[in-house]
Design a protein around this motif. Structure first.
Motif, mmCIF file in Angstrom:
data_model
loop_
_atom_site.group_PDB
_atom_site.id
_atom_site.type_symbol
_atom_site.label_atom_id
_atom_site.label_comp_id
_atom_site.label_asym_id
_atom_site.label_seq_id
_atom_site.Cartn_x
_atom_site.Cartn_y
_atom_site.Cartn_z
ATOM 1 N N PHE A 1 61.622 57.085 63.604
ATOM 2 C CA PHE A 1 62.076 56.728 64.943
ATOM 3 C C PHE A 1 60.939 56.848 65.956
ATOM 4 N N LEU A 2 60.151 57.894 65.843
ATOM 5 C CA LEU A 2 59.080 58.114 66.804
ATOM 6 C C LEU A 2 57.994 57.053 66.716
ATOM 7 N N PHE A 3 57.638 56.646 65.512
ATOM 8 C CA PHE A 3 56.440 55.814 65.347
ATOM 9 C C PHE A 3 56.720 54.364 64.956
ATOM 10 N N ASP A 4 57.967 54.037 64.603
ATOM 11 C CA ASP A 4 58.315 52.649 64.312
ATOM 12 C C ASP A 4 58.680 51.964 65.629
ATOM 13 N N ARG A 5 57.811 51.062 66.095
ATOM 14 C CA ARG A 5 58.036 50.440 67.401
ATOM 15 C C ARG A 5 59.186 49.434 67.373
ATOM 16 N N GLU A 6 59.689 49.123 66.190
ATOM 17 C CA GLU A 6 60.846 48.234 66.083
ATOM 18 C C GLU A 6 62.169 48.991 66.191
ATOM 19 N N LEU A 7 62.106 50.312 66.081
ATOM 20 C CA LEU A 7 63.306 51.137 66.130
ATOM 21 C C LEU A 7 63.349 51.836 67.490
ATOM 22 N N THR A 8 64.221 51.362 68.361
ATOM 23 C CA THR A 8 64.303 51.888 69.725
ATOM 24 C C THR A 8 65.736 52.315 70.036
ATOM 25 N N LEU A 9 65.946 52.794 71.254
ATOM 26 C CA LEU A 9 67.289 53.186 71.681
ATOM 27 C C LEU A 9 68.230 52.006 71.755
ATOM 28 N N ALA A 10 67.675 50.793 71.833
ATOM 29 C CA ALA A 10 68.511 49.590 71.906
ATOM 30 C C ALA A 10 68.999 49.139 70.539
ATOM 31 N N ASN A 11 68.510 49.780 69.473
ATOM 32 C CA ASN A 11 68.949 49.414 68.129
ATOM 33 C C ASN A 11 70.301 50.039 67.815
#
Length: 317
Positions: free
Chosen positions: A291-301
């Protein structure tokens, strides 16, 4: 971001599971031994606080991070059981036990959690009434920056407590909330007076670590953040479930809310054809790092529900 028009996926799956496995009905209902576990965990956490509070600050911090956070998440899981009236048959008895479970958290969380959690189930994915759902401004502010994600996790305890204020029609102040505050204040003062500020610091840190920048913080990402577009909710099947009262069995819980923690693994085994194929996690720590380092995984996911299923008018305990 994923958007779905089927905001009742869990209801449809519950109907299918109960149709194929009516024997699951026998697992539903209050589980009284949970009250004993609540007394034990609260007692152990207070005893640890009394001992560690006399030690240096670094020992307090390390113990809160390694041991206290696990105990606090266990208490949150037990508090969750009371919010579904899964300990006693009388709702009021469950409410009092919830207040008791929340004492070592050092904040009056039980009553507001109960209200917010009911709305989480009935308004899953709603940006207003789902208290587990990060507000749109949170998602915009955090974005995909690892540092801002970390800061968001640190702020989780505060953000979770504030979200009930965004829910129109929810009665925040009532006799139960006032009782919760009164009992909590008495407990907090007693901790400071009798055990000292070190003990109070340990309890506060343990609560913050359980919800925030800690391997256990991966739980908040696990439950509903999308890693498989076909799912709304995800479970965690790892060794920590044994210490935190099976709170990782989240898909099973959302499908069958009347099943207490002790029987959730049985639900998975009995309905293996349903839960076996679902995507699940085996490590909260690994998920937190992703979650911290995957820029594709955000709070909007998250899966966004379309509509509020009606206004939540006068939601009380």
């Amino acid at each position: 971001m994923a958007i779905t028009r089927d905001t009742e996926l869990h209801r449809w799956r519950r109907l299918a599971v109960m149709r194929d496995h009516p024997e699951l009905t026998a697992l539903m209902g209050p589980y009284l031994p949970t009250a004993g576990w609540a007394v034990a965990v609260v007692g152990v956490q207070v005893c640890i606080a009394a001992w560690i509070g006399q030690q240096p600050w670094w020992a307090i911090a390390i113990t809160a991070y390694t041991v206290g956070a696990v105990a606090s998440l266990s208490l949150l899981s037990l508090l969750h059981e009371t919010s579904h009236d899964l300990v006693f048959r009388r709702p009021s008895a469950n409410q009092w036990l919830g207040i008791f479970c929340g004492l070592p958290l050092m904040v009056p969380a039980a009553t507001s959690y109960r209200k917010g959690h009911h709305l989480h189930h009935s308004h899953l994915g709603d940006t207003v009434y789902d208290g587990d759902f990060a507000s749109p401004w949170e998602a915009r502010m955090v974005g995909n920056c690892p540092l801002r994600k970390a800061m968001w996790l640190v702020a989780q305890p505060l953000l979770l407590s504030l979200r009930i204020g965004r829910m129109p029609g929810v009665v925040v102040v009532d006799r139960w909330s006032l009782a919760n505050v009164a009992v909590q204040v008495v407990f907090d003062v007693a901790v400071v007076v009798w055990l000292g500020w070190g003990a109070a610091t340990y309890l506060v840190l343990a609560h913050c670590f359980a919800l925030g920048l800690h391997p256990l913080g991966g739980r908040w990402i696990q439950e509903h953040h999308i890693v498989d577009p076909g799912q709304v909710t995800y479970s965690y099947y790892g060794p920590m479930n044994r210490l935190v009262f099976n709170c990782g069995y989240h898909s099973e819980h959302h499908d069958l809310m009347r099943v207490p923690w002790i029987h959730l693994p049985k639900v998975r085994r009995i309905a293996s054809e349903v839960y076996g194929p679902l995507h699940a996690h085996t490590s909260w720590g690994r998920l937190l790092v992703r979650f911290l380092f995957d820029r594709e995984l955000t709070l909007a996911n998250r899966t966004y529900g379309c509509g509020n299923k009606g206004a939540a008018r006068k939601v009380t305990a």
